[in-house]
Each structure stands twice: as structure tokens, then as C-alpha cells.
Design a protein around this motif. Structure first.
Motif, PDB file in Angstrom:
ATOM      1  N   TYR A  36       5.907 -15.578  -4.279  1.00  0.00           N
ATOM      2  CA  TYR A  36       4.361 -15.231  -4.014  1.00  0.00           C
ATOM      3  C   TYR A  36       3.763 -15.376  -5.322  1.00  0.00           C
ATOM      4  N   ALA A  42      -4.326 -10.175  -1.990  1.00  0.00           N
ATOM      5  CA  ALA A  42      -2.982 -10.468  -1.289  1.00  0.00           C
ATOM      6  C   ALA A  42      -2.078 -11.434  -2.161  1.00  0.00           C
ATOM      7  N   PRO A  43      -0.778 -11.137  -1.911  1.00  0.00           N
ATOM      8  CA  PRO A  43       0.350 -12.036  -2.504  1.00  0.00           C
ATOM      9  C   PRO A  43       0.043 -13.364  -1.493  1.00  0.00           C
ATOM     10  N   LEU A  88       5.534 -13.053  -7.907  1.00  0.00           N
ATOM     11  CA  LEU A  88       6.211 -12.164  -7.537  1.00  0.00           C
ATOM     12  C   LEU A  88       7.603 -12.836  -6.738  1.00  0.00           C
ATOM     13  N   PHE A 100      11.218  -6.610  -3.568  1.00  0.00           N
ATOM     14  CA  PHE A 100      10.389  -7.379  -4.723  1.00  0.00           C
ATOM     15  C   PHE A 100      10.925  -7.013  -6.027  1.00  0.00           C
ATOM     16  N   GLY A 101      10.845  -7.944  -6.899  1.00  0.00           N
ATOM     17  CA  GLY A 101      10.615  -7.855  -8.429  1.00  0.00           C
ATOM     18  C   GLY A 101       9.422  -7.181  -8.882  1.00  0.00           C
ATOM     19  N   LYS A 102       9.446  -6.821 -10.159  1.00  0.00           N
ATOM     20  CA  LYS A 102       8.025  -6.173 -10.743  1.00  0.00           C
ATOM     21  C   LYS A 102       7.028  -7.296 -11.042  1.00  0.00           C
TER      22      LYS A 102
ATOM     23  N   ARG B   9     -11.121  -1.602   2.088  1.00  0.00           N
ATOM     24  CA  ARG B   9     -10.602  -2.397   1.034  1.00  0.00           C
ATOM     25  C   ARG B   9     -10.388  -1.197  -0.200  1.00  0.00           C
ATOM     26  N   PHE B  33       4.556  -5.163   8.338  1.00  0.00           N
ATOM     27  CA  PHE B  33       5.485  -4.238   7.361  1.00  0.00           C
ATOM     28  C   PHE B  33       4.397  -3.744   6.378  1.00  0.00           C
ATOM     29  N   TYR B  35       3.728  -1.837   2.631  1.00  0.00           N
ATOM     30  CA  TYR B  35       4.331  -1.868   1.201  1.00  0.00           C
ATOM     31  C   TYR B  35       3.246  -0.834   0.314  1.00  0.00           C
ATOM     32  N   GLN B  37       2.174  -0.768  -3.851  1.00  0.00           N
ATOM     33  CA  GLN B  37       2.193  -1.288  -5.120  1.00  0.00           C
ATOM     34  C   GLN B  37       1.410  -0.769  -6.028  1.00  0.00           C
ATOM     35  N   GLN B  41       3.507  -2.982 -10.959  1.00  0.00           N
ATOM     36  CA  GLN B  41       4.890  -3.001 -10.185  1.00  0.00           C
ATOM     37  C   GLN B  41       4.893  -3.930  -9.041  1.00  0.00           C
ATOM     38  N   GLY B  42       5.981  -4.394  -8.561  1.00  0.00           N
ATOM     39  CA  GLY B  42       5.987  -5.161  -7.314  1.00  0.00           C
ATOM     40  C   GLY B  42       5.716  -4.360  -5.966  1.00  0.00           C
ATOM     41  N   PRO B  43       5.475  -4.722  -5.151  1.00  0.00           N
ATOM     42  CA  PRO B  43       5.167  -4.042  -3.861  1.00  0.00           C
ATOM     43  C   PRO B  43       6.710  -3.442  -3.587  1.00  0.00           C
ATOM     44  N   PHE B  45       8.867  -1.485  -0.210  1.00  0.00           N
ATOM     45  CA  PHE B  45       8.658  -1.320   1.164  1.00  0.00           C
ATOM     46  C   PHE B  45       8.504   0.185   1.671  1.00  0.00           C
ATOM     47  N   TYR B  48       8.755  -0.762   8.608  1.00  0.00           N
ATOM     48  CA  TYR B  48       8.789  -1.873   9.446  1.00  0.00           C
ATOM     49  C   TYR B  48       8.495  -1.644  10.932  1.00  0.00           C
ATOM     50  N   LEU B  91      -0.202  -2.598   0.960  1.00  0.00           N
ATOM     51  CA  LEU B  91      -0.303  -3.756   1.448  1.00  0.00           C
ATOM     52  C   LEU B  91       0.410  -3.800   2.728  1.00  0.00           C
ATOM     53  N   GLN B 104       6.298 -13.794   5.041  1.00  0.00           N
ATOM     54  CA  GLN B 104       5.513 -12.745   5.412  1.00  0.00           C
ATOM     55  C   GLN B 104       3.997 -13.209   4.912  1.00  0.00           C
ATOM     56  N   PHE B 105       3.040 -12.765   5.742  1.00  0.00           N
ATOM     57  CA  PHE B 105       1.705 -13.241   5.228  1.00  0.00           C
ATOM     58  C   PHE B 105       1.013 -11.752   5.054  1.00  0.00           C
ATOM     59  N   PHE B 106       0.303 -11.680   3.811  1.00  0.00           N
ATOM     60  CA  PHE B 106      -0.084 -10.368   3.606  1.00  0.00           C
ATOM     61  C   PHE B 106      -1.673 -10.248   3.734  1.00  0.00           C
ATOM     62  N   GLY B 107      -2.030  -8.992   3.773  1.00  0.00           N
ATOM     63  CA  GLY B 107      -3.404  -8.529   3.719  1.00  0.00           C
ATOM     64  C   GLY B 107      -4.076  -8.483   2.315  1.00  0.00           C
ATOM     65  N   PRO B 108      -5.269  -8.488   2.247  1.00  0.00           N
ATOM     66  CA  PRO B 108      -5.878  -8.121   0.802  1.00  0.00           C
ATOM     67  C   PRO B 108      -5.412  -6.656   0.265  1.00  0.00           C
TER      68      PRO B 108
END
Lengths: 110, 115
Positions: A36, A42-43, A88, A100-102, B9, B33, B35, B37, B41-43, B45, B48, B91, B104-108
């Protein structure tokens, strides 16, 4: 413990350079690896890889999965300032958690 | 629009307040899902849903976190008695099929700041 590790964590390049971003994983019940791009919101989805050795390509971006080495690379050729973002890597399992990774923060200067 | 939307937001809460974050997934998407963040860092989990069923809530950090998707569409993540460490971007993502391994499609996202 399942984990996804990305390297480098950050990278600064000049426009026109080619970059390679790395992702390695240790995950049970591997099903897929996803890349991503995350700017300020958003990603956004880039690639999903499930088979080893098959390159996926979209414009200047390409990615390949190596299941033997438990890793993937994302290549960006002829970088542009618009490529500046966090990239990502995530691994999908048979279960429900996408791990996810960082991320790798890429900065492209003009 | 056809994408995943989230509201609000941005949310600023005083420590101890309850907050509710909303997610509108893409119409027809089975999986949803949540998440968390943190900065740099990454998101990570949280939970679900497959349709209205919450199949996995193993990522929820404490019993102050609660999520629901009563009609299999819109979802709400509620955080009770917010703490400073809850400050993060939350997220939401949806997917057409079940399971985590599909696109997966993410929101803002909702940026929550707890003072």
C-alpha cells in the motif's frame, strides 16, 4: 510471534533515481502479501502477491514475492516527487488479521 | 462516493470522555476491519466483522474498546473513558470477500487526540 519487517525505515532520493523497498515476514498460514501507498490519508492499494516469482507491474512500480526467502521487494523506477509517501507492506493470513510492517518513508527531492 | 468513508475525520476528547467513530464501507462488502495507527507505525489490527458477525476482536487493546456492525453495513467503534494512549488514527477498511488476505479498501481515518 507473527511479524512483518520493512527496510529501510526511511529513504531520501533525487528525482529520476530508482529505489527498492524491502519487506520480510514471519507469519503462520500465509495467504498473500500486499503493498500500500500512504500519503496523508488512507492507504491506497498497489499490489497483491500470492505466487512466488511472478512480477506484478503498474507503470513505474513493480513488485515480486519470494516465498522461499519469505520476502518481497517493491521497485520504483524514475522516481517523481509525487512518489513521496509511506509504503506499507502487509501480510494476509488464513485468519482475519492483516499484519502490517512499520512502513518505509520515501522522500523524493526535485 | 464509492469509497470507504469515516466520520468524524478529527476528534479531540478530554481524558475520560467516551467517543464513537463511524465507518461506512463500500456497499456490498462483506468484510470490515478496524485498525489503529500510531504515529510512525503501521496500522495494527483491532477487530474484524463478516457481515454483522464480529469474528475476531483479539486486537482490541482493552475492554474500553467496543465495536459493532448491527446490520452488516455501517460500523461504529466506541472507546469508553478515553486515555491519552488512545490517541491515534483509527482506520476502517472493507473487502468484498471474507478473510484478511484479499484487497482491503481503506477509509481516510479518524484522527483521535485525547488531551
Amino acid at each position: 510471534e507473527d511479524k512483518v519487517v520493512q527496510s529501510p525505515l526511511s529513504l531520501v532520493v533525487h528525482e529520476g533515481d530508482t529505489v527498492t523497498l524491502n519487506c520480510s515476514y514471519e507469519v503462520t498460514n500465509f495467504r498473500s502479501l500486499l503493498w500500500y501507498k500512504q500519503e496523508k490519508k488512507a492507504p491506497t492499494f498497489l499490489f497483491m502477491l500470492t505466487s512466488s516469482g511472478i512480477e506484478k507491474k503498474s507503470g513505474r512500480l513493480s513488485s515480486i514475492l519470494d516465498k522461499k526467502e519469505l520476502s518481497s521487494i517493491l521497485n520504483i523506477t524514475a522516481t517523481q516527487t509525487g512518489d513521496s509517501a509511506i509504503y506499507l507492506c502487509a501480510v494476509g493470513q488464513a485468519g482475519t488479521a492483516l499484519i502490517f510492517g512499520k512502513g518505509t518513508t520515501l522522500s523524493v527531492s526535485s | 462516493g464509492a469509497g470507504v468513508s469515516q466520520s468524524p475525520r478529527y476528534k479531540v476528547a478530554k481524558r475520560g470522555q467516551d467517543v464513537a467513530l463511524r465507518c461506512d464501507p463500500i456497499s456490498g462488502h462483506v468484510s470490515l476491519f478496524w485498525y489503529q495507527q500510531a504515529l510512525g507505525q503501521g496500522p495494527e489490527f483491532l477487530t474484524y466483522f463478516q457481515n454483522e458477525a464480529q469474528l475476531d476482536k483479539s486486537g482490541l487493546p482493552s475492554d474500553r474498546f467496543f465495536a459493532e456492525r448491527p446490520e452488516g453495513s455501517v460500523s461504529t467503534l466506541k472507546i469508553q473513558r478515553t486515555q491519552k494512549e488512545d490517541s491515534a488514527v483509527y482506520l476502517c477498511a472493507s473487502s468484498l470477500a471474507s478473510g484478511s488476505h484479499n484487497e482491503q479498501f481503506f477509509g481516510p481515518g479518524t484522527r483521535l487526540t485525547v488531551l
